[in-house]
Design an enzyme around this catalytic site. Structure first.
Site, PDB file in Angstrom:
ATOM      1  N   ASN A   1       0.814  -1.222   0.000  1.00  0.00           N
ATOM      2  CA  ASN A   1       0.000   0.000   0.000  1.00  0.00           C
ATOM      3  C   ASN A   1       0.845   1.267   0.000  1.00  0.00           C
ATOM      4  OD1 ASN A   1      -1.815  -1.985   2.115  1.00  0.00           O
ATOM      5  ND2 ASN A   1      -2.758  -1.170   0.271  1.00  0.00           N
TER       6      ASN A   1
ATOM      7  N   HIS B   1     -13.916  -2.594   6.827  1.00  0.00           N
ATOM      8  CA  HIS B   1     -12.701  -3.343   7.171  1.00  0.00           C
ATOM      9  C   HIS B   1     -12.860  -4.062   8.513  1.00  0.00           C
ATOM     10  CE1 HIS B   1      -8.399  -3.641   8.521  1.00  0.00           C
ATOM     11  NE2 HIS B   1      -8.253  -3.964   7.251  1.00  0.00           N
TER      12      HIS B   1
ATOM     13  N   GLU C   1     -15.931   3.264   5.639  1.00  0.00           N
ATOM     14  CA  GLU C   1     -14.639   3.644   5.056  1.00  0.00           C
ATOM     15  C   GLU C   1     -14.918   4.746   4.042  1.00  0.00           C
ATOM     16  OE1 GLU C   1     -12.167   0.363   3.600  1.00  0.00           O
ATOM     17  OE2 GLU C   1     -13.260  -0.974   4.920  1.00  0.00           O
TER      18      GLU C   1
ATOM     19  N   SER D   1     -11.545  -0.846   1.014  1.00  0.00           N
ATOM     20  CA  SER D   1     -10.249  -1.491   0.814  1.00  0.00           C
ATOM     21  C   SER D   1     -10.302  -2.651  -0.172  1.00  0.00           C
ATOM     22  CB  SER D   1      -9.703  -1.974   2.160  1.00  0.00           C
ATOM     23  OG  SER D   1     -10.630  -2.811   2.798  1.00  0.00           O
TER      24      SER D   1
ATOM     25  N   ASP E   1     -13.238   5.908   8.085  1.00  0.00           N
ATOM     26  CA  ASP E   1     -11.876   5.388   8.000  1.00  0.00           C
ATOM     27  C   ASP E   1     -11.321   5.794   6.629  1.00  0.00           C
ATOM     28  OD1 ASP E   1      -9.563   3.969   7.730  1.00  0.00           O
ATOM     29  OD2 ASP E   1     -10.391   2.043   8.355  1.00  0.00           O
TER      30      ASP E   1
ATOM     31  N   HIS F   1      -7.494   4.312   2.832  1.00  0.00           N
ATOM     32  CA  HIS F   1      -7.047   4.183   1.437  1.00  0.00           C
ATOM     33  C   HIS F   1      -7.200   5.480   0.644  1.00  0.00           C
ATOM     34  CE1 HIS F   1      -6.190  -0.117   1.447  1.00  0.00           C
ATOM     35  NE2 HIS F   1      -7.130  -0.155   2.386  1.00  0.00           N
TER      36      HIS F   1
ATOM     37  N   LYS G   1      -0.049   3.377   4.769  1.00  0.00           N
ATOM     38  CA  LYS G   1      -0.307   3.173   3.341  1.00  0.00           C
ATOM     39  C   LYS G   1       0.382   4.297   2.550  1.00  0.00           C
ATOM     40  CE  LYS G   1      -4.376   0.467   4.427  1.00  0.00           C
ATOM     41  NZ  LYS G   1      -3.745  -0.858   4.404  1.00  0.00           N
TER      42      LYS G   1
END
Ligand SMILES: Cc1ncc(COP(=O)(O)O)c(C=O)c1O
Length: 380
Positions: A41, A127, A169, A173, A198, A201, A233
């Site tokens: 990542n 996640h 998120e 992910s 979250d 990413h 990441k």
């Protein structure tokens, strides 16, 4: 049960996993591994950036290898404070608190958001760390279909007068799609609920100056929004962050179990990540390159007849016919020098197996393009 029975039971479970094509094995990784990495990542290639490693090395020699205790017990270093100030400013949040991992940041944040009678409304594709956060918080949790704002609204409407938190998120992910954050926030606010996002990413990859999905949705600094992210990441380091109102961060410092009872992030990592933030903020060209590569991956793989997700950031998901086919596909790619993620149930939110490509601007362009050909040639 004897020890022999116990070990035999574990062996039987391993055999069942093997039959279902779900064996997981550790592979060696050499420091000079020449593989083209579309599995990690390190989106912006910052893990090995000389400014990042030099900042970490300076703090390493000043503070030593580890933090040697939690910050409440052992003291809070300049490296931690500087990183938190930098992250809060970048994310447009009142305050930020760093944790030793993104997983622990999520566990801590969800639990700290829960009060008596709180309802958690959690996206079906969330996640594992958010799922576990909901579970260990002990709060009633409604899991809503993926990215379904109406279902979130219905769940909130069914719990009038109760405190509630919508948990999602930003960039998911597994499939790399973006949550409808602005609409989720509007629904949450209409019901007096909080929104926990979250941004793992998206941080460094999307939003103004790479400030992430919450900033891109115009929600930075909203008092009813709490943001979490991993520092592992796009920032190439390790650790996690929770950002939000100062009162909430204070609550976390004083009551957050995964902050209080955990050895702090090593100061050297904090210093390295802070250097990475500066590079990420100035990384518009890297972000443009990521977007270009993601679009190229979709075109090339799609033209070869593969089913590819339309990525909103730098995660590209390619459907595999089944878990065993996914494992063989990923292994064949690796044998030809290309590392790709292999996602199979139970690590996928539905029953589909996939290859996951995480695109990195740190991989030379020609190698990235060759990797796409390898993925096509190895396809089942
Ligand atoms: C969406 C998401 N949240 C949280 C985490 C956990 O972060 P960390 O690896 O820092 O524990 C990950 C993966 O690593 C992730 O993909």
């Amino acid at each position: 049960m004897t020890v022999a029975d116990w070990l035999a039971a574990l062996e039987r479970r391993a055999e069942l996993r093997a039959k279902a094509g779900l064996t997981r094995t550790l592979r060696p990784r050499a420091a000079d591994d020449a593989v083209v990495d579309l599995a990690g990542n390190d989106y912006l290639g910052l893990a090995t950036h000389p400014e990042v490693t030099a900042a970490a090395a300076r703090a390493l020699s000043a503070y030593g290898l580890g933090a040697t205790g939690s910050r409440l017990v052992r003291g809070s270093t300049d490296a931690h404070h500087a990183l938190e100030d930098t992250l809060a400013e970048w994310l447009g949040a009142d305050r930020a608190l760093v944790f030793s991992s993104g997983y622990l940041a999520n566990l801590g944040a969800v639990r700290a958001l829960v009060q008596p009678r709180t309802l958690l409304v959690s996206d079906a594709h969330n996640h594992a760390s958010l799922i576990d956060g909901c579970r260990i918080s002990g709060a009633e949790t409604v899991v809503t279909p993926h990215a379904d704002v109406d279902a979130v609204a219905a769940a909130l409407a069914a719990a009038p007068g109760r405190p509630a938190v919508v948990v999602t998120e930003s960039v998911f992910s597994v499939d790399g799609d973006l949550a409808p954050l602005a609409r989720l926030h509007a629904v949450a606010r209409a019901h007096g609920a909080l929104l926990l996002v979250d941004d793992a990413h998206a941080l460094g990859v999307t939003g103004p100056g790479g400030a992430g999905g919450v900033a891109a949705a115009g929600l930075a600094g909203q008092p009813d929004v709490v943001v979490t992210a991993t520092l592992s990441k796009a920032l190439g380091g390790s650790g996690g962050v929770v950002a939000g109102p100062a009162e909430f961060v204070r609550h976390l410092v004083e009551t957050g179990r995964t902050f209080i009872f955990d050895t702090a992030l090593p100061p050297a990592v904090a210093a390295g990540v802070r250097a990475a933030v500066a590079l990420a903020r100035a990384g518009d060209e890297l972000r443009a390159e990521l977007a270009d590569r993601a679009a190229l991956a979709v075109r090339r793989l799609g033209a070869a007849g593969l089913t590819v997700s339309a990525p909103d950031a730098a995660v590209v998901s390619v459907t595999a016919p089944g878990p065993e086919a996914a494992t063989t596909w990923a292994a064949d790619c690796r044998d030809r020098g290309v590392a790709v993620g292999c996602f199979r149930p139970p690590s996928t939110p539905d029953s589909r197996s996939r290859l996951r490509l995480t695109i990195s601007a740190g991989v030379p362009r020609a190698e990235f393009e060759r990797a796409l050909e390898v993925i096509v040639e190895c396809a089942p």
